[in-house]
Write a protein that holds these residues in place. Structure first.
Motif, PDB file in Angstrom:
ATOM      1  N   VAL A 113       0.835  -1.206   0.000  1.00  0.00           N
ATOM      2  CA  VAL A 113       0.000   0.000   0.000  1.00  0.00           C
ATOM      3  C   VAL A 113       0.869   1.257   0.000  1.00  0.00           C
ATOM      4  CG1 VAL A 113      -1.751   1.273   1.278  1.00  0.00           C
ATOM      5  CG2 VAL A 113      -1.882  -1.219   1.147  1.00  0.00           C
ATOM      6  N   LYS A 114       1.930   1.231   0.780  1.00  0.00           N
ATOM      7  CA  LYS A 114       2.842   2.383   0.826  1.00  0.00           C
ATOM      8  C   LYS A 114       3.521   2.594  -0.513  1.00  0.00           C
ATOM      9  CE  LYS A 114       6.867   4.142   3.327  1.00  0.00           C
ATOM     10  NZ  LYS A 114       7.868   3.848   4.394  1.00  0.00           N
ATOM     11  N   LYS A 115       3.973   1.503  -1.154  1.00  0.00           N
ATOM     12  CA  LYS A 115       4.615   1.622  -2.455  1.00  0.00           C
ATOM     13  C   LYS A 115       3.633   2.118  -3.512  1.00  0.00           C
ATOM     14  CE  LYS A 115       7.507  -1.473  -3.929  1.00  0.00           C
ATOM     15  NZ  LYS A 115       8.768  -0.710  -4.019  1.00  0.00           N
ATOM     16  N   ALA A 116       2.376   1.688  -3.416  1.00  0.00           N
ATOM     17  CA  ALA A 116       1.371   2.163  -4.373  1.00  0.00           C
ATOM     18  C   ALA A 116       1.140   3.661  -4.222  1.00  0.00           C
ATOM     19  CB  ALA A 116       0.066   1.401  -4.184  1.00  0.00           C
ATOM     20  N   ARG A 117       1.140   4.135  -2.980  1.00  0.00           N
ATOM     21  CA  ARG A 117       0.974   5.573  -2.758  1.00  0.00           C
ATOM     22  C   ARG A 117       2.161   6.359  -3.292  1.00  0.00           C
ATOM     23  NH1 ARG A 117      -1.316   5.365   3.487  1.00  0.00           N
ATOM     24  NH2 ARG A 117      -3.448   4.665   2.961  1.00  0.00           N
ATOM     25  N   ILE A 118       3.371   5.826  -3.131  1.00  0.00           N
ATOM     26  CA  ILE A 118       4.558   6.500  -3.652  1.00  0.00           C
ATOM     27  C   ILE A 118       4.505   6.564  -5.179  1.00  0.00           C
ATOM     28  CG2 ILE A 118       7.068   6.348  -3.839  1.00  0.00           C
ATOM     29  CD1 ILE A 118       7.120   5.087  -1.075  1.00  0.00           C
ATOM     30  N   ALA A 119       4.126   5.451  -5.807  1.00  0.00           N
ATOM     31  CA  ALA A 119       4.011   5.440  -7.271  1.00  0.00           C
ATOM     32  C   ALA A 119       2.944   6.414  -7.753  1.00  0.00           C
ATOM     33  CB  ALA A 119       3.700   4.025  -7.761  1.00  0.00           C
ATOM     34  N   MET A 120       1.845   6.496  -7.038  1.00  0.00           N
ATOM     35  CA  MET A 120       0.781   7.425  -7.413  1.00  0.00           C
ATOM     36  C   MET A 120       1.258   8.871  -7.272  1.00  0.00           C
ATOM     37  SD  MET A 120      -3.140   7.614  -6.023  1.00  0.00           S
ATOM     38  CE  MET A 120      -2.613   8.071  -4.375  1.00  0.00           C
ATOM     39  N   THR A 121       2.046   9.146  -6.231  1.00  0.00           N
ATOM     40  CA  THR A 121       2.607  10.489  -6.068  1.00  0.00           C
ATOM     41  C   THR A 121       3.532  10.849  -7.215  1.00  0.00           C
ATOM     42  OG1 THR A 121       2.480  10.245  -3.654  1.00  0.00           O
ATOM     43  CG2 THR A 121       3.912  11.977  -4.512  1.00  0.00           C
ATOM     44  N   GLY A 122       4.386   9.884  -7.613  1.00  0.00           N
ATOM     45  CA  GLY A 122       5.243  10.126  -8.769  1.00  0.00           C
ATOM     46  C   GLY A 122       4.448  10.381 -10.039  1.00  0.00           C
ATOM     47  N   GLY A 123       3.343   9.661 -10.215  1.00  0.00           N
ATOM     48  CA  GLY A 123       2.504   9.886 -11.383  1.00  0.00           C
ATOM     49  C   GLY A 123       1.877  11.273 -11.394  1.00  0.00           C
TER      50      GLY A 123
END
Length: 211
Positions: A113-123
């Motif tokens: 979940v944390k990695k998904a949030r980081i990827a979404m922030t990068g997007g």
């Protein structure tokens, strides 16, 4: 997994768009001399970019000269410069952030979940960077069109779109699309899919029942 392939596709598109924006910012072919009209000298072609202007002779000789003063430049050119630099910096930061959040990397921990949030922030940062470059290229293109159709501008000093603007538009589109794919890594849907409510089983009857 499907989300991992989607993230990799989005990151690749955004990285290609970033390379395109670097090329677009560096080359001087933002506007080229127009050959409209009758009294046009075709022995030489003039190019103007964000950092320099060049003159290409029919013999193949090219002379380039950087702009002498930043403050003497038009406001539209200064704003385009600033927006392109901001777009490049934001895209680089978005690449670093997205790399930590992608599933195919081990950076950023093991929490999905944390990695998904980081990827979404990068997007999201990619989308902002792409919009900044899109605004810069569109603003510069609008200025070229305005000067071209302005009757007060002499015919021999009018310019048309150069290849850099088209590269900038293509790079901006790739960055925005890539950022949108990375933003699809929504932690909410992934977290709900990964968490299942434990089933409640009826307690077995005891071997001995007391009356």
């Amino acid at each position: 997994m499907a989300h991992s392939g989607l993230q990799l596709l989005g990151f690749t598109m955004a990285a290609l768009g970033w390379v395109g924006l670097i090329v677009c910012t560096a080359i001087p072919q933002w506007q080229i001399s127009s050959y409209a009209g009758d009294n046009i000298i075709t022995a030489q072609a003039m190019y103007k970019g964000l950092w320099m202007e060049c003159v290409s002779q029919s013999t193949g000789l090219i002379n380039c000269k950087t702009y002498d003063s930043v403050l003497a430049l038009p406001a539209s050119l200064q704003a385009t410069r600033a927006l392109m630099v901001v777009s490049l910096v934001l895209s680089f930061l978005a690449m670093m952030v997205a790399t930590m959040g992608m599933k195919c990397t081990r950076c950023g921990g093991d929490d999905k979940v944390k990695k998904a949030r980081i990827a979404m922030t990068g997007g999201i940062v990619f989308i902002v960077a792409g919009l900044a470059a899109l605004v810069a290229c569109s603003w510069y293109g609008h200025q070229i069109i305005t000067d071209f159709y302005n009757p007060l501008v002499p015919m021999n000093t009018k310019y048309e779109f150069g290849s850099a603007i088209f590269i900038g538009w293509a790079g901006s589109a790739l960055i925005i699309l890539g950022g949108a794919l990375l933003s699809c890594s929504c932690p909410g849907s992934e977290g709900k899919a990964g968490y299942r409510t434990p089933r409640s089983y009826p307690k077995p009857n005891s071997a001995k029942e007391y009356v």
